[in-house]
Design a protein around this motif. Structure first.
Motif, PDB file in Angstrom:
ATOM      1  N   TYR A  77       3.771   3.815 -10.138  1.00 62.44           N
ATOM      2  CA  TYR A  77       2.828   2.834 -10.671  1.00 62.44           C
ATOM      3  C   TYR A  77       3.539   1.557 -11.064  1.00 62.44           C
ATOM      4  N   GLY A  78       2.851   0.433 -10.829  1.00 60.55           N
ATOM      5  CA  GLY A  78       3.245  -0.873 -11.319  1.00 60.55           C
ATOM      6  C   GLY A  78       2.025  -1.474 -11.992  1.00 60.55           C
ATOM      7  N   PRO A  79       2.118  -2.699 -12.493  1.00 61.81           N
ATOM      8  CA  PRO A  79       0.967  -3.315 -13.158  1.00 61.81           C
ATOM      9  C   PRO A  79      -0.142  -3.684 -12.159  1.00 61.81           C
ATOM     10  N   GLY A  80      -1.176  -2.848 -12.100  1.00 61.37           N
ATOM     11  CA  GLY A  80      -2.301  -3.112 -11.211  1.00 61.37           C
ATOM     12  C   GLY A  80      -2.146  -2.594  -9.795  1.00 61.37           C
ATOM     13  N   PHE A  81      -1.108  -1.795  -9.543  1.00 66.82           N
ATOM     14  CA  PHE A  81      -0.879  -1.276  -8.199  1.00 66.82           C
ATOM     15  C   PHE A  81      -0.015  -0.024  -8.250  1.00 66.82           C
ATOM     16  N   ARG A  82       0.062   0.658  -7.094  1.00 67.38           N
ATOM     17  CA  ARG A  82       1.017   1.746  -6.854  1.00 67.38           C
ATOM     18  C   ARG A  82       1.776   1.372  -5.600  1.00 67.38           C
ATOM     19  N   LEU A  83       3.033   1.768  -5.511  1.00 67.15           N
ATOM     20  CA  LEU A  83       3.796   1.465  -4.301  1.00 67.15           C
ATOM     21  C   LEU A  83       4.732   2.596  -3.928  1.00 67.15           C
ATOM     22  N   ALA A  84       5.131   2.593  -2.672  1.00 66.45           N
ATOM     23  CA  ALA A  84       6.113   3.540  -2.136  1.00 66.45           C
ATOM     24  C   ALA A  84       6.943   2.771  -1.116  1.00 66.45           C
ATOM     25  N   GLU A  85       8.095   3.334  -0.731  1.00 67.21           N
ATOM     26  CA  GLU A  85       8.966   2.613   0.205  1.00 67.21           C
ATOM     27  C   GLU A  85       9.598   3.561   1.206  1.00 67.21           C
ATOM     28  N   PHE A  86       9.755   3.072   2.435  1.00 65.15           N
ATOM     29  CA  PHE A  86      10.443   3.793   3.502  1.00 65.15           C
ATOM     30  C   PHE A  86      11.191   2.768   4.340  1.00 65.15           C
ATOM     31  N   GLU A  87      11.914   3.218   5.354  1.00 69.26           N
ATOM     32  CA  GLU A  87      12.651   2.314   6.238  1.00 69.26           C
ATOM     33  C   GLU A  87      12.185   2.483   7.668  1.00 69.26           C
ATOM     34  N   ASP A  88      12.283   1.403   8.443  1.00 71.65           N
ATOM     35  CA  ASP A  88      12.011   1.503   9.875  1.00 71.65           C
ATOM     36  C   ASP A  88      13.267   2.035  10.568  1.00 71.65           C
ATOM     37  N   PRO A  89      13.251   2.254  11.888  1.00 73.17           N
ATOM     38  CA  PRO A  89      14.401   2.847  12.571  1.00 73.17           C
ATOM     39  C   PRO A  89      15.690   2.033  12.491  1.00 73.17           C
ATOM     40  N   GLU A  90      15.606   0.733  12.168  1.00 73.61           N
ATOM     41  CA  GLU A  90      16.808  -0.091  12.073  1.00 73.61           C
ATOM     42  C   GLU A  90      17.212  -0.361  10.630  1.00 73.61           C
ATOM     43  N   GLY A  91      16.592   0.371   9.680  1.00 72.15           N
ATOM     44  CA  GLY A  91      16.990   0.294   8.290  1.00 72.15           C
ATOM     45  C   GLY A  91      16.320  -0.782   7.459  1.00 72.15           C
ATOM     46  N   ASN A  92      15.309  -1.455   7.986  1.00 70.65           N
ATOM     47  CA  ASN A  92      14.586  -2.456   7.210  1.00 70.65           C
ATOM     48  C   ASN A  92      13.652  -1.773   6.229  1.00 70.65           C
ATOM     49  N   PRO A  93      13.724  -2.132   4.936  1.00 70.00           N
ATOM     50  CA  PRO A  93      12.846  -1.503   3.948  1.00 70.00           C
ATOM     51  C   PRO A  93      11.417  -2.013   4.062  1.00 70.00           C
ATOM     52  N   ILE A  94      10.466  -1.109   3.928  1.00 70.42           N
ATOM     53  CA  ILE A  94       9.043  -1.443   3.998  1.00 70.42           C
ATOM     54  C   ILE A  94       8.360  -0.790   2.812  1.00 70.42           C
ATOM     55  N   ARG A  95       7.530  -1.569   2.130  1.00 68.25           N
ATOM     56  CA  ARG A  95       6.765  -1.031   1.013  1.00 68.25           C
ATOM     57  C   ARG A  95       5.311  -0.892   1.408  1.00 68.25           C
ATOM     58  N   LEU A  96       4.716   0.194   0.941  1.00 62.30           N
ATOM     59  CA  LEU A  96       3.278   0.367   1.014  1.00 62.30           C
ATOM     60  C   LEU A  96       2.753   0.084  -0.384  1.00 62.30           C
ATOM     61  N   ILE A  97       1.654  -0.638  -0.468  1.00 56.53           N
ATOM     62  CA  ILE A  97       1.083  -0.961  -1.775  1.00 56.53           C
ATOM     63  C   ILE A  97      -0.408  -0.694  -1.782  1.00 56.53           C
ATOM     64  N   GLU A  98      -0.857  -0.035  -2.835  1.00 51.84           N
ATOM     65  CA  GLU A  98      -2.273   0.242  -3.049  1.00 51.84           C
ATOM     66  C   GLU A  98      -2.667  -0.443  -4.357  1.00 51.84           C
ATOM     67  N   PHE A  99      -3.560  -1.417  -4.275  1.00 52.51           N
ATOM     68  CA  PHE A  99      -4.010  -2.142  -5.459  1.00 52.51           C
ATOM     69  C   PHE A  99      -5.091  -1.357  -6.170  1.00 52.51           C
ATOM     70  N   GLU A 100      -5.076  -1.406  -7.498  1.00 56.40           N
ATOM     71  CA  GLU A 100      -6.117  -0.742  -8.275  1.00 56.40           C
ATOM     72  C   GLU A 100      -7.428  -1.489  -8.108  1.00 56.40           C
ATOM     73  N   ALA A 101      -8.514  -0.741  -8.091  1.00 59.77           N
ATOM     74  CA  ALA A 101      -9.837  -1.374  -7.914  1.00 59.77           C
ATOM     75  C   ALA A 101     -10.310  -2.028  -9.185  1.00 59.77           C
TER      76      ALA A 101
END
Length: 121
Positions: free
Chosen positions: A97-121
């Motif tokens: 959890y963050g302020p007003g959202f939730r997030l998670a992170e993974f990497e693509d095959p070349e190591g670039n970080p990517i975040r998924l974010i879900e905003f609170e309604a």
């Protein structure tokens, strides 16, 4: 200075274009690209957002931690993480959890970080 309207496109250099295309199109779910050339693959992601892969020159090394950071908004963060894990992706930063959202992170095959974010309604 002219008025800035919006970011036109966020793109990553890809050393292995075919592998990166498969990852973003199939695993992440961007689907079919809207523009393809020998060195450029672009995806229209809704609400004017654009993401692209640009073929890197030989010897290029991507994935330097923190060099590129972007997030993809999702409606169901837990479901998106489950789907990625089913596809063999390791979630490096589990949903939190963050302020007003939730997030998670993974990497693509070349190591670039990517975040998924879900905003609170």
């Amino acid at each position: 200075m002219p008025e800035l309207k919006r970011i036109n496109v966020v793109f990553l250099y890809a050393a292995d274009m075919e592998r990166m295309r498969a990852f973003y199109e199939e695993t992440v779910g961007f689907g079919e690209p809207c523009r393809v050339t020998d060195d450029w693959v672009e995806y229209a992601l809704g609400e004017g957002a654009r993401f692209a892969l640009h073929r890197a020159m030989p010897g290029f090394r991507s994935g330097s931690r923190g060099a590129v950071q972007f997030s993809i908004a999702v409606d169901d963060l837990d479901g998106a993480c489950r789907e990625l894990e089913t596809a063999g992706v390791t979630i490096l930063r589990p949903p939190e959890y963050g302020p007003g959202f939730r997030l998670a992170e993974f990497e693509d095959p070349e190591g670039n970080p990517i975040r998924l974010i879900e905003f609170e309604a």
